[in-house]
Design a protein around this motif. Sequence first.
Motif, PDB file in Angstrom:
ATOM      1  N   UNK A  60       0.810  -1.229   0.000  1.00 43.48           N
ATOM      2  CA  UNK A  60       0.000   0.000   0.000  1.00 43.48           C
ATOM      3  C   UNK A  60       0.843   1.279   0.000  1.00 43.48           C
ATOM      4  N   UNK A  61       2.089   1.181   0.418  1.00 48.95           N
ATOM      5  CA  UNK A  61       2.984   2.345   0.405  1.00 48.95           C
ATOM      6  C   UNK A  61       3.821   2.421  -0.871  1.00 48.95           C
ATOM      7  N   UNK A  62       3.597   1.488  -1.773  1.00 48.26           N
ATOM      8  CA  UNK A  62       4.325   1.491  -3.046  1.00 48.26           C
ATOM      9  C   UNK A  62       5.708   0.849  -2.990  1.00 48.26           C
ATOM     10  N   UNK A  63       5.945   0.055  -1.951  1.00 47.15           N
ATOM     11  CA  UNK A  63       7.248  -0.609  -1.815  1.00 47.15           C
ATOM     12  C   UNK A  63       7.122  -2.097  -2.097  1.00 47.15           C
ATOM     13  N   UNK A  64       8.224  -2.688  -2.517  1.00 50.84           N
ATOM     14  CA  UNK A  64       8.272  -4.135  -2.739  1.00 50.84           C
ATOM     15  C   UNK A  64       9.696  -4.615  -2.444  1.00 50.84           C
ATOM     16  N   UNK A  65       9.838  -5.915  -2.300  1.00 53.75           N
ATOM     17  CA  UNK A  65      11.165  -6.491  -2.034  1.00 53.75           C
ATOM     18  C   UNK A  65      12.054  -6.412  -3.276  1.00 53.75           C
ATOM     19  N   UNK A  66      11.450  -6.568  -4.438  1.00 53.48           N
ATOM     20  CA  UNK A  66      12.170  -6.469  -5.712  1.00 53.48           C
ATOM     21  C   UNK A  66      11.470  -5.443  -6.598  1.00 53.48           C
ATOM     22  N   UNK A  67      12.243  -4.660  -7.303  1.00 57.78           N
ATOM     23  CA  UNK A  67      11.677  -3.700  -8.252  1.00 57.78           C
ATOM     24  C   UNK A  67      10.911  -4.457  -9.349  1.00 57.78           C
ATOM     25  N   UNK A  68      11.547  -5.483  -9.886  1.00 59.26           N
ATOM     26  CA  UNK A  68      10.891  -6.383 -10.843  1.00 59.26           C
ATOM     27  C   UNK A  68      11.562  -7.737 -10.744  1.00 59.26           C
ATOM     28  N   UNK A  69      10.844  -8.769 -11.079  1.00 61.85           N
ATOM     29  CA  UNK A  69      11.372 -10.123 -11.031  1.00 61.85           C
ATOM     30  C   UNK A  69      12.017 -10.434 -12.383  1.00 61.85           C
ATOM     31  N   UNK A  70      13.334 -10.629 -12.394  1.00 55.84           N
ATOM     32  CA  UNK A  70      14.001 -10.869 -13.683  1.00 55.84           C
ATOM     33  C   UNK A  70      13.791 -12.297 -14.169  1.00 55.84           C
ATOM     34  N   UNK A  71      14.002 -12.487 -15.459  1.00 56.55           N
ATOM     35  CA  UNK A  71      14.099 -13.828 -16.023  1.00 56.55           C
ATOM     36  C   UNK A  71      15.558 -14.244 -15.945  1.00 56.55           C
ATOM     37  N   UNK A  72      15.813 -15.539 -15.954  1.00 55.19           N
ATOM     38  CA  UNK A  72      17.213 -15.964 -15.957  1.00 55.19           C
ATOM     39  C   UNK A  72      17.824 -15.666 -17.336  1.00 55.19           C
ATOM     40  N   UNK A  73      19.134 -15.768 -17.467  1.00 52.93           N
ATOM     41  CA  UNK A  73      19.775 -15.408 -18.745  1.00 52.93           C
ATOM     42  C   UNK A  73      19.321 -16.238 -19.941  1.00 52.93           C
ATOM     43  N   UNK A  74      18.624 -17.339 -19.702  1.00 49.34           N
ATOM     44  CA  UNK A  74      18.131 -18.198 -20.781  1.00 49.34           C
ATOM     45  C   UNK A  74      16.632 -17.995 -20.990  1.00 49.34           C
ATOM     46  N   UNK A  75      16.100 -16.873 -20.454  1.00 49.73           N
ATOM     47  CA  UNK A  75      14.696 -16.468 -20.604  1.00 49.73           C
ATOM     48  C   UNK A  75      13.702 -17.441 -19.966  1.00 49.73           C
ATOM     49  N   UNK A  76      14.112 -18.067 -18.871  1.00 49.90           N
ATOM     50  CA  UNK A  76      13.207 -18.901 -18.078  1.00 49.90           C
ATOM     51  C   UNK A  76      12.950 -18.192 -16.753  1.00 49.90           C
ATOM     52  N   UNK A  77      11.840 -18.513 -16.119  1.00 50.58           N
ATOM     53  CA  UNK A  77      11.535 -17.913 -14.819  1.00 50.58           C
ATOM     54  C   UNK A  77      12.328 -18.628 -13.725  1.00 50.58           C
ATOM     55  N   UNK A  78      12.713 -17.857 -12.708  1.00 51.15           N
ATOM     56  CA  UNK A  78      13.317 -18.459 -11.523  1.00 51.15           C
ATOM     57  C   UNK A  78      12.202 -19.144 -10.733  1.00 51.15           C
ATOM     58  N   UNK A  79      12.577 -20.168  -9.969  1.00 49.72           N
ATOM     59  CA  UNK A  79      11.596 -20.970  -9.228  1.00 49.72           C
ATOM     60  C   UNK A  79      11.926 -20.908  -7.746  1.00 49.72           C
ATOM     61  N   UNK A  80      10.878 -20.754  -6.912  1.00 49.23           N
ATOM     62  CA  UNK A  80      11.022 -20.797  -5.454  1.00 49.23           C
ATOM     63  C   UNK A  80      10.510 -22.154  -4.989  1.00 49.23           C
TER      64      UNK A  80
END
Length: 160
Positions: A107-127
């Motif tokens: 609600x204050x406009x903050x987040x842990x990451x500015x944006x979630x990047x893709x890995x260098x091979x254009x795949x999503x990171x997995x948690x």
Amino acid sequence: MTDPIAPVLEPAAAGSGSTPAPIRRADERALRQRHEAGFTLVEIMVVIVILGLLATLVARNVVSSGDEARETKAKADVRMIADAVRGYRAKFGRMPEDLQTLATKDEKGRSELEELPLDPWDNEYVLREGDRRGEFEVISYGVDGVENTEDDISSKAPDR
């Protein structure tokens, strides 16, 4: 004024008794220059072969350094995302539902990451959550994009 191309009489060798022989200085100079100036075809071919070998070595090193750079970026991203997960857990007392939650603004406009990047091979990171409470792992599936293969990059794995 003398003509440099005109035949010049050379003095006869001492004691030879022969008459002087006409020699063109310009022709003699041209012959000398033909033998002294320029490169032979063999010399040029040797240089081309050497340059080709050097180009091959340089190209091989440049290509492999690109692969290393991608792997290094993935390792840095995995560590950064893992730090963001730890920050989220400390802030909210629980694990994020998924990695996209880390980039969602509050609600204050903050987040842990500015944006979630893709890995260098254009795949999503997995948690992936661990067996014990609070354990987790951030993973890139690597070049092949397939889970549980040798090229996977994990936040738990030591730098290799």
